[in-house]
Enzyme design. Structure first.
Site, PDB file in Angstrom:
ATOM      1  N   ASN A 120      47.310 -50.471  42.675  1.00  0.00           N
ATOM      2  CA  ASN A 120      48.022 -51.177  44.122  1.00  0.00           C
ATOM      3  C   ASN A 120      48.163 -50.201  45.155  1.00  0.00           C
ATOM      4  O   ASN A 120      48.914 -50.617  46.263  1.00  0.00           O
ATOM      5  CB  ASN A 120      49.381 -51.462  43.385  1.00  0.00           C
ATOM      6  N   ILE A 440      53.175 -73.112  51.665  1.00  0.00           N
ATOM      7  CA  ILE A 440      52.758 -72.374  50.329  1.00  0.00           C
ATOM      8  C   ILE A 440      53.995 -71.925  49.411  1.00  0.00           C
ATOM      9  O   ILE A 440      54.066 -71.345  48.584  1.00  0.00           O
ATOM     10  CB  ILE A 440      51.846 -70.983  50.814  1.00  0.00           C
ATOM     11  N   GLY A 441      55.306 -71.971  50.281  1.00  0.00           N
ATOM     12  CA  GLY A 441      56.252 -71.786  49.353  1.00  0.00           C
ATOM     13  C   GLY A 441      57.575 -71.383  50.392  1.00  0.00           C
ATOM     14  O   GLY A 441      58.388 -71.846  50.550  1.00  0.00           O
ATOM     15  N   ASP A 498      62.018 -61.183  45.925  1.00  0.00           N
ATOM     16  CA  ASP A 498      60.504 -60.690  45.729  1.00  0.00           C
ATOM     17  C   ASP A 498      59.668 -61.677  44.536  1.00  0.00           C
ATOM     18  O   ASP A 498      60.683 -62.185  43.778  1.00  0.00           O
ATOM     19  CB  ASP A 498      60.522 -59.356  45.138  1.00  0.00           C
ATOM     20  N   TRP A 570      52.132 -57.068  38.871  1.00  0.00           N
ATOM     21  CA  TRP A 570      52.802 -56.492  39.713  1.00  0.00           C
ATOM     22  C   TRP A 570      54.176 -55.843  39.148  1.00  0.00           C
ATOM     23  O   TRP A 570      55.166 -55.754  39.781  1.00  0.00           O
ATOM     24  CB  TRP A 570      53.220 -57.578  40.905  1.00  0.00           C
ATOM     25  N   HIS A 651      48.051 -70.950  43.775  1.00  0.00           N
ATOM     26  CA  HIS A 651      47.665 -70.526  45.278  1.00  0.00           C
ATOM     27  C   HIS A 651      47.307 -68.934  45.115  1.00  0.00           C
ATOM     28  O   HIS A 651      47.387 -68.245  44.383  1.00  0.00           O
ATOM     29  CB  HIS A 651      48.904 -70.345  46.039  1.00  0.00           C
ATOM     30  N   CYS A 653      45.745 -65.452  47.820  1.00  0.00           N
ATOM     31  CA  CYS A 653      45.767 -65.220  49.195  1.00  0.00           C
ATOM     32  C   CYS A 653      44.400 -64.491  49.713  1.00  0.00           C
ATOM     33  O   CYS A 653      44.401 -63.671  50.444  1.00  0.00           O
ATOM     34  CB  CYS A 653      47.080 -63.792  49.388  1.00  0.00           C
ATOM     35  N   GLU A 675      43.966 -68.497  50.970  1.00  0.00           N
ATOM     36  CA  GLU A 675      43.379 -67.915  52.168  1.00  0.00           C
ATOM     37  C   GLU A 675      42.121 -68.318  52.885  1.00  0.00           C
ATOM     38  O   GLU A 675      41.115 -68.476  52.106  1.00  0.00           O
ATOM     39  CB  GLU A 675      43.557 -66.491  52.191  1.00  0.00           C
ATOM     40  N   HIS A 704      50.162 -63.729  59.031  1.00  0.00           N
ATOM     41  CA  HIS A 704      50.844 -62.352  59.127  1.00  0.00           C
ATOM     42  C   HIS A 704      50.966 -62.194  60.376  1.00  0.00           C
ATOM     43  O   HIS A 704      51.381 -60.987  60.782  1.00  0.00           O
ATOM     44  CB  HIS A 704      49.450 -61.423  58.661  1.00  0.00           C
TER      45      HIS A 704
END
Ligand code: GLN
Ligand code: ZN
Length: 764
Positions: A120, A440-441, A498, A570, A651, A653, A675, A704
């Site tokens: 990450n 998307i939420g 998160d 994650w 979904h 990204c 995306e 963004h």
């Protein structure tokens, strides 16, 4: 004797001091001199930690104010001209490449940043010119920091990104056509110069990272390793002895490319213990093996007995002087110290080991092999006890979960009917128009939301008060969506801090830390939750909020969940059971949630899987296919329990699916939102080529940026998409969730989006 070593130490500091200092500098609140002093203080502190832990070989130049690859870009004179012509001071030029610079009449965007292998962490991509030249900077950081440590009485082993990997990880600048690896002959003299300077400064050894050797490499790149290191070997005593370091994978498939005339070779034996024999067989006659047995990517206490066995096996073949005990990779990917965790349950805390603790582990392993186990008896006994306690703990093992997993049958993975039947039923019950619009939420996470969440966490407001507040937020989000005339609503996710932690906190089998931050990029750090045991769902996690949202909405409300692979990727995963098992447990927990949502009247459910692609094994082939197989299965397991009339969304990204399109198709999601506004509509071609039958919502604008796209821009975007997708397939939505945006721009952008969709609805 067997030495101990570390490939790199986290830079941020126990309390993320580096983050605070760099951000203060960027914000004009700290002088450059003070930033550099703080960085120096941290380096010294980190060297001393390792020294105190008894580590024999301590790295330097593993530190970076932003990113270690970016450091090399600058030190080798490889900064693109758009940065070097701005007359910026070197530190500001460095940050300009890392994060862009918009000040004092200078306006340059950052260089591209991408994930470092499958971690990450993100590195800045070397971005090269057709007429690229390289020149060593006057004060190369590697030399400066070596001397700095030496003056503090510590002789370190400088770390450099290797010449082949530096180029292999790079790309031609926009409008350039150079193939980076062709620049090797120009780059190598700069390495020679740097290595000569390091030797002159007193460096006896140097760690040269060539992790790209674990990839499937183009022939030219693969063929570059041997001659490069032969050339360096020809310099003999003029340069330090080279430790050639690989990690994050095995090098067996590239073993014929492994240089034989280096002082040592480092391999990752945590990921790929089975490569030991092949690697030993390929070493030059005097080459030392640096055996990476302490995990640089995870937080688990090392099984010292097992590591000692591996090291002893190597010692039997090579002798004690030809084996170094090491971390598998840099410890950059682990948090700083377990000592900061005051709130962890002591039973669980005893199972962990962060960077400071891992430093002691390499030292203990080396001592055990050098002097015999008696020399570290107490440490070994305590370790064995802790490993045993974890293996048998009730916190780790839940027979009910295992029992449930054993009862999964093939039907669990399949929806009741095929897509054509499902979509017909969904059309009927949901009554959506052509070009349905949705988001998307998440909606803007305002300051007020954070304040209330904090108050609730601190116990300053009651659960009932907090719940009221969340309901009020949901009401507002629903009202806005009504005004905007969107077609499928969301509740806005105001209750979520998160997208993984929120679920982790509601699942059994997770643990949370307070200080275990890991650098993600630049000054940004993440604090992943830890999967410690078998996972199960004690109670519904999102039903209350979604149900409330449904009750106040006139249009379909979409339930919102984080998928099993994203929850896994994650988090810090367990290392005692395969990741596929953990994904399956997460999937079963989510499956119950999906079914409960449906029962509560939520008939559109989105299961986000943005992390699916980053979990792809680094090499194509068997391993990658196996991963995709269990990843797809866990997604299907989580959603397949619903009726045909319930619509499942997912979904992502990004929109580069070329490498693994069959897996995306195999998810069998009714609707995919992806995306697309920052990438090329051409990427949608794969959906045509593969005759993808289901619905797709390629993002029509970038979330963004605060910039509001015009209605015309969005129409143009839709027009491009219609070149690839059938009108009845196409959904209209933004690229991703809106949580980082402000309300004003969100409303303006969505108004334009809805109008653009309506325009096409009229037209078709
Ligand atoms: N549903 C999430 C949101 O909107 C998705 C976030 C993501 O894809 N990273 O915030
Ligand atoms: Zn997203």
């Amino acid at each position: 004797m067997v030495q101990s070593s570390i490939l790199g130490f986290p830079r941020m500091g126990a309390n993320r001091e580096l983050k605070k200092a760099t951000e203060a500098y960027w914000g004009g609140k700290l002088s450059q001199a003070d930033l550099l002093t703080e960085a120096k203080r941290l380096r010294l502190e980190h060297w001393n930690i390792q020294k105190k832990a008894g580590v024999d070989v301590i790295p330097s130049n593993d530190f970076a104010l932003y990113d270690q690859v970016l450091t090399h870009i600058q030190d080798f004179g490889a900064a693109p001209p758009r940065y070097t012509t701005q007359n910026l001071d070197p530190i500001d030029e460095y940050f300009a490449m890392g994060r862009g610079h918009q000040k004092g009449g200078v306006d340059v965007p950052s260089l591209e940043m991408v994930k470092w292998f499958d971690s990450n962490y993100h590195y800045v991509k070397p971005t090269l010119q057709d007429n690229q030249t390289f020149k060593l900077s006057a004060n190369p950081k590697a030399v400066v920091e070596f001397i700095e440590a030496k003056e503090a009485g510590i002789i370190t082993r400088p770390v450099l990104v290797g010449p082949v990997s530096f180029l292999a990880l790079g790309k031609p600048d926009r409008d350039q056509t150079v193939s980076p690896i062709d620049l090797l002959d120009k780059l190598l003299p700069v390495y020679e110069e740097l290595l000569t300077k390091l030797k002159a400064a007193g460096a006896e050894t140097v760690q040269i990272d060539e992790p790209t050797l674990v990839f499937d490499l183009p022939a030219k790149t693969k063929a570059a390793f041997k001659p490069t290191y032969e050339k360096l070997a020809a310099l003999g005593d003029k340069i330090p002895k080279i430790v050639f370091a690989t990690y994050f994978g095995d090098i067996v498939h590239n073993i014929d490319a492994l240089p034989t005339d280096v002082y040592a070779v480092h391999v990752d034996l945590v990921r790929n213990p089975e490569q030991l024999d092949t690697v030993i067989g390929a070493l030059g006659p005097k080459t030392i093996l640096s055996a990476g047995v302490v995990d640089g990517r995870n937080i688990w206490k090392n099984n010292l007995k097992r590591s000692i066995e591996i090291i002893e096996k190597a010692v039997q073949k090579l002798g004690k002087d030809r084996v170094i005990v090491a971390t598998s990779s840099s410890l950059l990917h682990t948090p700083h110290t377990l000592a900061s965790e005051k709130k962890l349950d002591p039973e669980i805390a005893d199972w962990f080991s962060f960077a400071v603790e891992k430093a002691s582990e390499v030292a203990v392993i080396a001592k055990a092999v050098t002097e015999g186990p008696a020399a570290v008896r107490a440490e070994l006994e305590a370790n064995a006890k802790s490993i045993q306690a974890r293996a048998t703990s009730k916190r780790t093992n839940d027979p009910k979960v295992k029992e449930r997993q054993s009862k999964i049958t093939p039907e669990f993975y399949n929806r009741k009917s095929e897509f054509p039947i499902r979509i017909a039923q969904q059309q009927k019950s949901l009554g959506l128009p052509l070009f349905p619009t949705t988001t998307i939420g998440s909606f803007p996470q305002t300051k007020e939301i954070r304040i209330q969440r904090n108050k609730f966490t601190k116990g300053e407001i009651t659960a009932a008060e907090y719940e009221k507040f969340i309901e009020k937020e949901i009401q507002e989000v629903v009202k806005v969506q009504e005004e905007l005339d969107l077609d499928v609503y969301v509740h806005g996710e105001p209750e979520r801090n998160d997208m993984v932690q929120y679920f982790g906190e509601r699942l059994d089998g997770y643990a949370f830390t307070t200080h275990a931050w890991v650098q993600s990029y630049g000054s940004r750090c993440v604090r992943p939750p830890i999967i410690v045991g078998d996972i199960s769902r004690p109670a519904p996690m999102t039903v209350k909020e979604s149900k409330y949202a449904v009750s106040i909405s006139k249009k379909p409300m979409k339930g919102m969940l984080t998928g099993p692979i994203t929850c896994l990727r994650w988090s810090f995963p367990r290392d005692d059971v395969h990741q596929s098992v953990q994904a399956e447990q997460l999937a079963l927990a989510l499956r119950d949630e999906v079914i409960d949502l449906e029962a509560a009247g939520v008939f559109v459910i989105q299961v986000d899987e943005p992390a699916l692609r980053e979990g792809l094994p680094l090499r194509s082939g068997k391993e990658r296919e196996a991963y995709l197989d269990w990843a797809v299965k866990s997604f299907r397991l989580s959603v397949a329990g619903v009726q045909d009339s319930t619509q499942i969304h997912s979904h992502f990204c990004y929109s580069e699916f070329q490498d693994f399109f069959h897996a995306i198709a195999a998810l069998d999601a009714d609707v995919l939102s992806i995306e697309n506004s920052k990438s090329d509509a051409k990427l949608l071609k794969v959906f045509v080529d593969e005759a993808y039958p289901r619905h797709i919502g390629p993002g029509v604008y970038d979330i963004h940026s605060p910039r509001v796209p015009s209605e015309q821009e969005i129409k143009d975007r839709i027009e491009e998409m219609l070149a690839y997708l059938k009108p009845e397939q196409l959904w209209i939505d933004p690229d991703c969730g809106l949580k980082t945006r402000q309300w004003a721009e969100t409303k303006a952008a969505l108004t334009n989006m809805v109008n653009a969709a309506k325009f096409y609805r009229q037209k078709y």
